[in-house]
Write a protein that holds these residues in place. Structure first.
Motif, PDB file in Angstrom:
ATOM      1  N   ASP A  49       0.493   6.501 -11.330  1.00 54.80           N
ATOM      2  CA  ASP A  49       1.405   5.546 -11.851  1.00 54.80           C
ATOM      3  C   ASP A  49       0.952   3.905 -11.318  1.00 54.80           C
ATOM      4  O   ASP A  49       1.675   3.181 -11.560  1.00 54.80           O
ATOM      5  CB  ASP A  49       2.783   5.631 -11.217  1.00 54.80           C
ATOM      6  N   GLY A  50      -0.441   3.948 -10.969  1.00 52.49           N
ATOM      7  CA  GLY A  50      -0.746   2.731 -10.385  1.00 52.49           C
ATOM      8  C   GLY A  50      -0.386   2.199  -9.104  1.00 52.49           C
ATOM      9  O   GLY A  50      -0.831   1.042  -8.854  1.00 52.49           O
ATOM     10  N   ARG A  51       0.099   2.920  -8.505  1.00 51.67           N
ATOM     11  CA  ARG A  51       0.485   2.683  -7.026  1.00 51.67           C
ATOM     12  C   ARG A  51      -0.758   2.696  -6.049  1.00 51.67           C
ATOM     13  O   ARG A  51      -1.642   3.838  -6.464  1.00 51.67           O
ATOM     14  CB  ARG A  51       1.629   3.280  -6.466  1.00 51.67           C
ATOM     15  N   LYS A  52      -0.892   2.317  -4.907  1.00 50.50           N
ATOM     16  CA  LYS A  52      -1.897   2.454  -3.899  1.00 50.50           C
ATOM     17  C   LYS A  52      -1.476   3.805  -3.026  1.00 50.50           C
ATOM     18  O   LYS A  52      -0.295   4.312  -3.358  1.00 50.50           O
ATOM     19  CB  LYS A  52      -2.137   1.311  -2.918  1.00 50.50           C
ATOM     20  N   GLN A  53      -2.526   4.366  -2.345  1.00 53.42           N
ATOM     21  CA  GLN A  53      -2.062   5.590  -1.600  1.00 53.42           C
ATOM     22  C   GLN A  53      -1.060   5.424  -0.747  1.00 53.42           C
ATOM     23  O   GLN A  53      -0.163   6.236  -0.669  1.00 53.42           O
ATOM     24  CB  GLN A  53      -3.325   6.171  -0.807  1.00 53.42           C
ATOM     25  N   ASN A  54      -0.793   4.361  -0.154  1.00 53.57           N
ATOM     26  CA  ASN A  54       0.203   4.021   0.817  1.00 53.57           C
ATOM     27  C   ASN A  54       1.490   3.468   0.136  1.00 53.57           C
ATOM     28  O   ASN A  54       2.078   2.904   1.071  1.00 53.57           O
ATOM     29  CB  ASN A  54      -0.146   3.348   2.047  1.00 53.57           C
ATOM     30  N   GLU A  55       1.606   3.221  -1.095  1.00 60.19           N
ATOM     31  CA  GLU A  55       2.622   2.320  -1.751  1.00 60.19           C
ATOM     32  C   GLU A  55       3.858   3.090  -2.218  1.00 60.19           C
ATOM     33  O   GLU A  55       3.732   3.931  -2.643  1.00 60.19           O
ATOM     34  CB  GLU A  55       1.755   1.444  -2.849  1.00 60.19           C
ATOM     35  N   LEU A  56       4.925   2.639  -1.934  1.00 62.83           N
ATOM     36  CA  LEU A  56       6.438   3.284  -2.341  1.00 62.83           C
ATOM     37  C   LEU A  56       6.684   2.863  -3.504  1.00 62.83           C
ATOM     38  O   LEU A  56       6.143   2.002  -4.113  1.00 62.83           O
ATOM     39  CB  LEU A  56       7.487   2.843  -1.427  1.00 62.83           C
TER      40      LEU A  56
END
Length: 246
Positions: free
Chosen positions: A18-25
């Protein structure tokens, strides 16, 4: 026969499906004080999850034999609306809902000064009107804000997130596709932010010790981000009340 292409959950640039980084909520929005007849309430949107939480009490414990002379009894009810999932859900509470009610109630009991209110009960009702991955943590997050909104004395908020593994990578706040990965591991984690005490921890899957250390660190850091959002929601509500009084 052509070999089935394996889905990559985190690409070479560290981006997820979904385009988020690994540690992104996922996006989180919380509004406190949305149900006038409740002592405290909150509405939360976390990704696709949409959650209402309402708190009533402390008040007389009914039936009376369930009362404790030493503390308030936390009665947490987690419910999913029949229309909250693609396939209509049976409106009767299932085993999963009862299990989530139990673990969330235990987590909040650790945060609330229950010993100040013997022979009473605190009713916490959470309704999931649109369900997605991580609904138990979304419910607990909303309920914690609702308790604070009710003015119930608390040691701390309860803040948390899901953390786990998909495609061999440790990631924060799994979505539905990541929860369905062949090697998926899902770890709902909730803490008291100021002391970092763990009040909810469940594990669905298998992790190595190294993976767990990485997941725990990422989960606590993300939970602290959730804590800041919770505080902003409460400050926004009470600052608006202050403006209205002028």
């Amino acid at each position: 026969m052509a070999k089935e292409k394996q889905l990559v959950y985190v690409d070479s640039k560290g981006k997820r499906l979904d385009g988020r980084k690994q540690n992104e909520l996922r996006p989180i929005k919380i509004t406190a004080g949305v149900i006038p007849r409740a002592d405290g309430s909150a509405f939360l949107e976390w990704g696709q999850n949409k959650v209402y939480a309402a708190v009533y009490g402390p008040r007389e414990c009914l039936p009376k034999h369930t009362a404790s002379p030493y503390k308030a009894v936390i009665k947490f009810n987690y419910r999913m609306a029949a229309f909250s999932v693609p396939d209509r859900k049976n409106p009767r509470p299932g085993r999963r809902e009862m299990e989530i009610s139990k673990v969330c109630g235990d987590a909040l009991e650790r945060a609330i000064f229950v010993e100040r209110f013997p022979n009473t009960q605190i009713d916490i009702t959470v309704e999931i009107v649109d369900a997605d991955a991580g609904s138990r943590i979304a419910a607990l997050t909303a309920a914690s804000v609702a308790c604070a909104d009710a003015g119930i004395p608390m040691r701390d908020m309860v803040s948390g997130t899901g953390v786990g593994k998909a495609g061999g990578k440790i990631i924060v706040d799994l979505d539905k596709a990541e929860e369905d990965a062949p090697d998926a591991v899902d770890v709902p984690l909730a803490i008291l932010p100021n002391s970092k005490e763990i009040v909810l921890l469940q594990l669905d899957g298998v992790m190595t010790q190294k993976e767990w250390k990485e997941a725990y660190k990422a989960g606590v850091e993300a939970s602290m981000e959730v804590y800041e959002i919770q505080k902003k929601a409460l400050k926004a509500k009470f600052s608006e009340k202050g403006v209205e009084k002028k």
